[in-house]
Design an enzyme around this catalytic site. Structure first.
Site, short mmCIF file in Angstrom:
data_model
loop_
_atom_site.label_atom_id
_atom_site.label_comp_id
_atom_site.label_asym_id
_atom_site.label_seq_id
_atom_site.Cartn_x
_atom_site.Cartn_y
_atom_site.Cartn_z
N ASP A 1 0.85 -1.25 -0.08
CA ASP A 1 0.22 -0.09 -0.04
C ASP A 1 0.85 1.30 0.18
O ASP A 1 2.00 1.40 0.13
CB ASP A 1 -0.92 0.40 1.15
CG ASP A 1 -2.29 -0.72 1.40
OD1 ASP A 1 -2.62 -1.16 0.12
OD2 ASP A 1 -1.86 -1.14 2.29
N TYR B 1 5.74 -9.91 7.10
CA TYR B 1 5.30 -8.78 6.46
C TYR B 1 6.11 -8.15 8.65
O TYR B 1 5.28 -9.39 9.72
CB TYR B 1 3.98 -7.99 6.88
CG TYR B 1 3.64 -7.69 5.69
CD1 TYR B 1 3.37 -6.23 5.27
CD2 TYR B 1 3.07 -8.17 4.27
CE1 TYR B 1 3.71 -6.18 3.09
CE2 TYR B 1 2.93 -8.33 3.16
CZ TYR B 1 2.90 -6.66 2.81
OH TYR B 1 2.88 -6.65 1.74
#
Length: 268
Positions: free
Chosen positions: A52, A110
């Site tokens: 993102d 992540y």
């Protein structure tokens, strides 16, 4: 020829990995650099997945298709000469034409960084939280998310996703001085999924949510986690794992680069 690229970037100035109209992207900048090197011949660049706007990567993976006689190391050097300061090609290697950066990936990891103190230097890389967080409650609640679950409550609608079910391999939390690190390893990730998981865990740490809320979000679609979406600044794509590769349980790579907390200071 197909080349595998290992890429690190600071996502602060970008709209994300994927090319978008009228927006600056990581993929777009690398393609621009490649076009300067290879000219007008056909070039394709595919990433392992999207990140993102504002999200960083310690090691994004992509494959580059281009007809060239240049050696992988020369390609790396030439790309870096053309790229802006916040995008860096770590390594380039020649791979089989069948390799696909996205489809061949088995797992992705992540890491999210929460700072428990105000920082003058780490703001682009952390979410600073003033409130005291109960680390043990956060850690215990995180374990409920491991396994195959429907994460529809933790994601925004995405036309490209056929299913909202995701297999989460593991979630690990670690304290490091003034940092709380949250690592999430999964088969793939839905849009905003990691940031909403982090946001919910933070609310549990604050004492405003509990384990039953997590169970409810997994069992029934809810818009509530959207209110707790963590900012992109603290999120890093750590690693993309392929066949015969393993992920170390060591957080040291991230800590070494961004450990602005080594020098202890009074919380403010």
């Amino acid at each position: 020829m197909r080349f595998k690229l290992y890429i690190e970037y600071e996502g602060t100035r970008y709209s994300g990995w994927q090319i978008q109209k009228n927006a600056k992207s990581i993929q777009g900048k690398i393609l621009e650099a490649a076009e300067k090197i290879f000219g007008k011949i056909k070039i394709e660049l595919k990433g392992s997945g999207r990140t993102d706007a504002g999200v960083h990567a310690l090691c994004q993976v992509a494959h580059l298709d281009v007809d060239t006689m240049l050696a992988p190391e020369i390609i790396r050097i030439k790309l870096n000469d053309e790229l802006p300061f916040d995008i860096n090609i770590l390594e380039v290697e020649k791979v089989n034409q069948k390799f696909h950066a996205r489809h061949d990936a088995k797992l992705r990891s992540y890491i999210y960084q929460i700072s428990t103190r105000r920082t003058a230097f780490g703001k682009p890389f952390v979410w600073w939280i003033k409130d005291k967080l109960d680390f043990d409650k956060m850690n215990k609640a995180a374990k409920l998310l491991i396994g195959m679950h429907d994460f529809v409550s933790f994601s925004d609608k995405d036309e490209e996703e056929k299913s909202t079910k995701v297999f989460v391999e593991d979630i690990q939390l670690k304290k490091e001085n003034d940092l709380i690190l949250i690592r999430i390893i999964a088969s793939h990730f839905l849009w905003k999924m990691v940031r909403r998981i982090v946001g919910v865990l933070v609310e549990i740490g604050r004492g405003k949510l509990n384990e039953n809320d997590v169970k409810k979000f997994l069992e029934t679609k809810s818009n509530e986690p959207a209110k707790f979406t963590a900012p992109p600044s603290g999120l890093f794509l750590e690693k993309v794992i392929y066949e015969n590769e393993k992920l170390s349980n060591d957080f040291s790579a991230l800590i070494k680069i961004y450990s602005f907390t080594k020098k202890q200071t009074k919380n403010s």
